[in-house]
Design a protein around this motif. Structure first.
Motif, PDB file in Angstrom:
ATOM      1  N   ASN A  16       0.997  -1.292  -0.088  1.00  0.00           N
ATOM      2  CA  ASN A  16       0.065  -0.207   0.067  1.00  0.00           C
ATOM      3  C   ASN A  16       0.834   1.162  -0.189  1.00  0.00           C
ATOM      4  O   ASN A  16       1.840   1.387   0.748  1.00  0.00           O
ATOM      5  N   VAL A  17       0.350   2.334  -0.642  1.00  0.00           N
ATOM      6  CA  VAL A  17       0.946   3.703  -0.762  1.00  0.00           C
ATOM      7  C   VAL A  17       0.020   4.573  -0.289  1.00  0.00           C
ATOM      8  O   VAL A  17      -0.995   4.781  -0.768  1.00  0.00           O
TER       9      VAL A  17
ATOM     10  N   THR B 174      -0.263   8.797   0.427  1.00  0.00           N
ATOM     11  CA  THR B 174       0.247  10.163   0.259  1.00  0.00           C
ATOM     12  C   THR B 174      -0.610  11.095   1.047  1.00  0.00           C
ATOM     13  O   THR B 174      -1.731  11.207   0.973  1.00  0.00           O
TER      14      THR B 174
ATOM     15  N   THR C  87      -5.492  12.679   2.794  1.00  0.00           N
ATOM     16  CA  THR C  87      -4.740  11.404   2.748  1.00  0.00           C
ATOM     17  C   THR C  87      -5.129  10.788   1.529  1.00  0.00           C
ATOM     18  O   THR C  87      -6.475  10.297   1.473  1.00  0.00           O
ATOM     19  N   THR C  88      -4.238  10.341   0.512  1.00  0.00           N
ATOM     20  CA  THR C  88      -4.470   9.766  -0.773  1.00  0.00           C
ATOM     21  C   THR C  88      -3.714   8.282  -0.578  1.00  0.00           C
ATOM     22  O   THR C  88      -2.486   8.151  -0.577  1.00  0.00           O
ATOM     23  N   ILE C  89      -4.762   7.194  -0.707  1.00  0.00           N
ATOM     24  CA  ILE C  89      -4.155   5.905  -0.406  1.00  0.00           C
ATOM     25  C   ILE C  89      -4.228   5.322  -1.505  1.00  0.00           C
ATOM     26  O   ILE C  89      -5.471   5.170  -2.303  1.00  0.00           O
ATOM     27  N   GLN C  90      -3.216   4.469  -1.922  1.00  0.00           N
ATOM     28  CA  GLN C  90      -3.453   3.564  -3.097  1.00  0.00           C
ATOM     29  C   GLN C  90      -3.158   2.130  -2.468  1.00  0.00           C
ATOM     30  O   GLN C  90      -2.037   1.615  -2.013  1.00  0.00           O
ATOM     31  N   PRO C  91      -4.350   1.662  -2.306  1.00  0.00           N
ATOM     32  CA  PRO C  91      -4.365   0.295  -1.451  1.00  0.00           C
ATOM     33  C   PRO C  91      -4.170  -1.074  -2.271  1.00  0.00           C
ATOM     34  O   PRO C  91      -4.638  -0.897  -3.495  1.00  0.00           O
ATOM     35  N   ILE C  92      -3.562  -2.078  -1.803  1.00  0.00           N
ATOM     36  CA  ILE C  92      -3.614  -3.045  -2.757  1.00  0.00           C
ATOM     37  C   ILE C  92      -4.828  -3.942  -3.028  1.00  0.00           C
ATOM     38  O   ILE C  92      -5.205  -4.780  -3.903  1.00  0.00           O
TER      39      ILE C  92
ATOM     40  N   TRP D  46      -7.330  -3.662   2.666  1.00  0.00           N
ATOM     41  CA  TRP D  46      -6.365  -2.781   2.976  1.00  0.00           C
ATOM     42  C   TRP D  46      -6.792  -1.219   3.137  1.00  0.00           C
ATOM     43  O   TRP D  46      -6.355  -0.359   3.716  1.00  0.00           O
TER      44      TRP D  46
ATOM     45  N   ILE E 179      -6.428   1.165   6.312  1.00  0.00           N
ATOM     46  CA  ILE E 179      -5.952   2.429   6.119  1.00  0.00           C
ATOM     47  C   ILE E 179      -6.658   3.767   6.237  1.00  0.00           C
ATOM     48  O   ILE E 179      -6.287   4.587   6.902  1.00  0.00           O
TER      49      ILE E 179
ATOM     50  N   ALA F  73      -6.490   6.487   9.075  1.00  0.00           N
ATOM     51  CA  ALA F  73      -6.460   7.907   8.664  1.00  0.00           C
ATOM     52  C   ALA F  73      -7.567   8.809   9.350  1.00  0.00           C
ATOM     53  O   ALA F  73      -7.254   9.836   9.929  1.00  0.00           O
TER      54      ALA F  73
END
Lengths: 360, 360
Positions: free
Chosen positions: A161-162, A164, B163-168, B172, B176, B180
């Motif tokens: 996960n990323v 930002t 908060t910008t999340i790139q989850p798998i 997830w 996350i 947040a």
């Protein structure tokens, strides 16, 4: 100070020793990152170190570090793919390519791991960092002390996960990045700010990589490694003795606790070192011998190798060293962000070199 | 079903009543959002509702909702600036402008607040949502059931952090985004996915806004509002009675608890409704009368107005209605994501219309 131009296998070892000392117990153990960095250097060659003055004004620098509890990260090998995901998110956010990476904190594993990350990305490392040491929280960086608004914090966890984060200030960056880190397994890769070289000037601590290398080189082959290190740092030795008590717990993404050192061959003095990932303060009979933001390192008395807080064990023969921090941390804003009160101690900061005369 | 083309002050009231019923106790209380949306409509005019088929393939849709504990959000007015910050982050991430917003969940406040957000942004609302009801967790959306990988989740909190999340994956994204949200005060605005209109087709539940409006209109002026609502929904009335016990706690960003309803004028039957933000299941003598993903709503017996979980009080005269969910939720993947076992119940899902015959 002579600046280094690259890190090869030889300087890597010195860098690791120096970073461990500057870690003041935290920033993560250097052992696993040294293995990973050595493998990277053997595979792709030495990692170039650049001075800030060598970079064009608009060059983008990613200050990188691990975030999380050292007790977790010490049991995990550094991952290979998080840094690529983090770069992608950073470049997408900034709308342009990264030119260099930087160590957010030169202390501990976070001074060594950037070698792996730079090597994987094919980027140089800036000879600078954001602390001149290690600190446990996200907002405790020189860029924040210098008043630079935090534009972005990026957390890439080991699961893939990323996250930002565009925080409104440094305190919020800590809260949200820590929450994302804990949600993602309590160990992650983080970019704290993405800076242009122009913004970095005056807002980062320059020469950190070179300083760590020289520090590591000072003790190798020395007749008295402890004295060689003390002299190179111009540090005080607060006590030399044996660890007789240790308390340590992991929670909320931190290691917290304390360790008691009993003097050997003296009057039986006892000092207590208090820990939140890093060594925060040293007390003796209720008096402060040293405190953040000054640097406190617990080293092996024979070899002068620094011992990270998660590697402290009952019975170890250790010496506790303390020495002055970078002047930036002694400003009002520096002390607000990382002075004793920032860690919950109701004491005023006194520069270590001005504290009493009862110590060696 | 006749589709609505805009929401004005008159249809707004019906929409609010319908969303409250579809909220199955959760999605947040509609009262404060209705005031905010009415103000927005009075200031900037009715909000256009568009069909998915009206949008070009590459039009970007932001499915929006509040995230957090209703017990927190009920005490806060909807903010005016988060949605602008969220749009900025979304457009920066996607590299293009948003064309429309959508309700992530039509149930509760999350079916009403998009009116405010659309009005503030000057965008239309798509006549669709991601649930056809309300659910408590981020991954419980039709886009996930349809197998669409979650490209991004954006959380804009009331403090001003984004908060910008790139989850798998969806699980997830929940972990996350929830972390947040809790770090940012347990109440925030969220975009769950940013979709193209092409991706949305078949992956969202169409007609939700129109359905909520018709539902709200059905009870207004009816001689027997409860029967009018039951008939419009083709629902079962599981029990009509009095709340005799209630247990509710807020923690980890959720409201959890249960409420016991005792039948009035009957054999003294007792049923228990279990809650995690939404009404999850109804039990009587250890038997299941209804469970997620089917819809369970607790309504005022006299007015047929839905009562949200945070507004349930001892002594209220209520009826518990249950009716079938959208077929998407009854697929294997739908039940894995939001069936009884997804909420920790060791029971198999039985469609509400097929459960026993002991109920009315």
């Amino acid at each position: 100070m002579q600046r280094v131009h690259e890190i090869d296998l030889e300087t890597l070892d010195a860098l690791g020793r120096g970073c461990a000392v500057l870690g003041t117990g935290g920033g993560g153990d250097v052992a696993a990152p040294l293995i990973a960095a050595a493998h990277a250097i053997r595979t792709r060659g030495p990692v170039p170190i650049v001075q800030l003055s060598d970079l064009p004004n608009d060059a983008l620098i990613a200050p990188l570090s691990g975030i999380g509890a050292p007790t977790v990260s010490v049991e995990m090998l550094p991952g290979q793919s998080e840094v690529h995901r983090l770069r992608e998110a950073a470049e997408r956010f900034m709308g342009g390519p990264l030119s260099a990476v930087m160590s957010s904190e030169i202390g501990g594993s976070n001074g060594v791991e950037p070698l792996l990350w730079a090597s994987l990305l094919g980027l140089p490392i800036v000879d600078a960092d954001g602390m001149g040491r290690a600190f446990p929280e996200v907002q405790m960086v020189s860029m924040n002390v210098a008043g630079l608004p935090v534009n972005v914090v990026i957390v890439a966890d080991l699961a893939g996960n990323v996250t930002t984060i565009q925080p409104i200030d440094g305190d919020w960056s800590e809260r949200i990045a820590r929450a994302a880190c804990v949600a993602g397994g309590a160990s992650a890769l983080m970019a704290d700010y993405i800076l242009t070289a122009e913004q970095a000037r005056g807002a980062v601590i320059e020469g950190s990589v070179s300083h760590a290398v020289h520090l590591g080189q000072s003790t190798v082959g020395a007749a008295d490694p402890l004295e060689a290190l003390r002299s190179e740092l111009d540090a005080r030795v607060l006590i030399s003795g044996k660890i007789v008590d240790i308390e340590r717990r992991t929670g909320g993404g931190f290691v917290r606790g304390s360790v008691v050192v009993e003097e050997i061959g003296g009057a039986g003095r006892l000092t207590r070192v208090e820990i939140q990932n890093e060594n925060l303060a040293v007390f003796e009979d209720g008096e402060v011998l040293a405190s953040v933001p000054d640097l406190i390192s617990v080293v092996d008395t024979q070899t002068a190798s620094a011992i990270s807080t998660e590697s402290l064990r009952y019975g170890q023969r250790v010496s506790v060293l303390a020495w002055p921090c970078h002047p930036l941390w002694r400003t009002d804003r520096g002390l607000t962000i990382a002075g004793p009160r920032a860690f919950g101690y109701a004491i005023d900061y006194v520069p270590v070199e001005k504290i009493g005369s009862s110590v060696v």
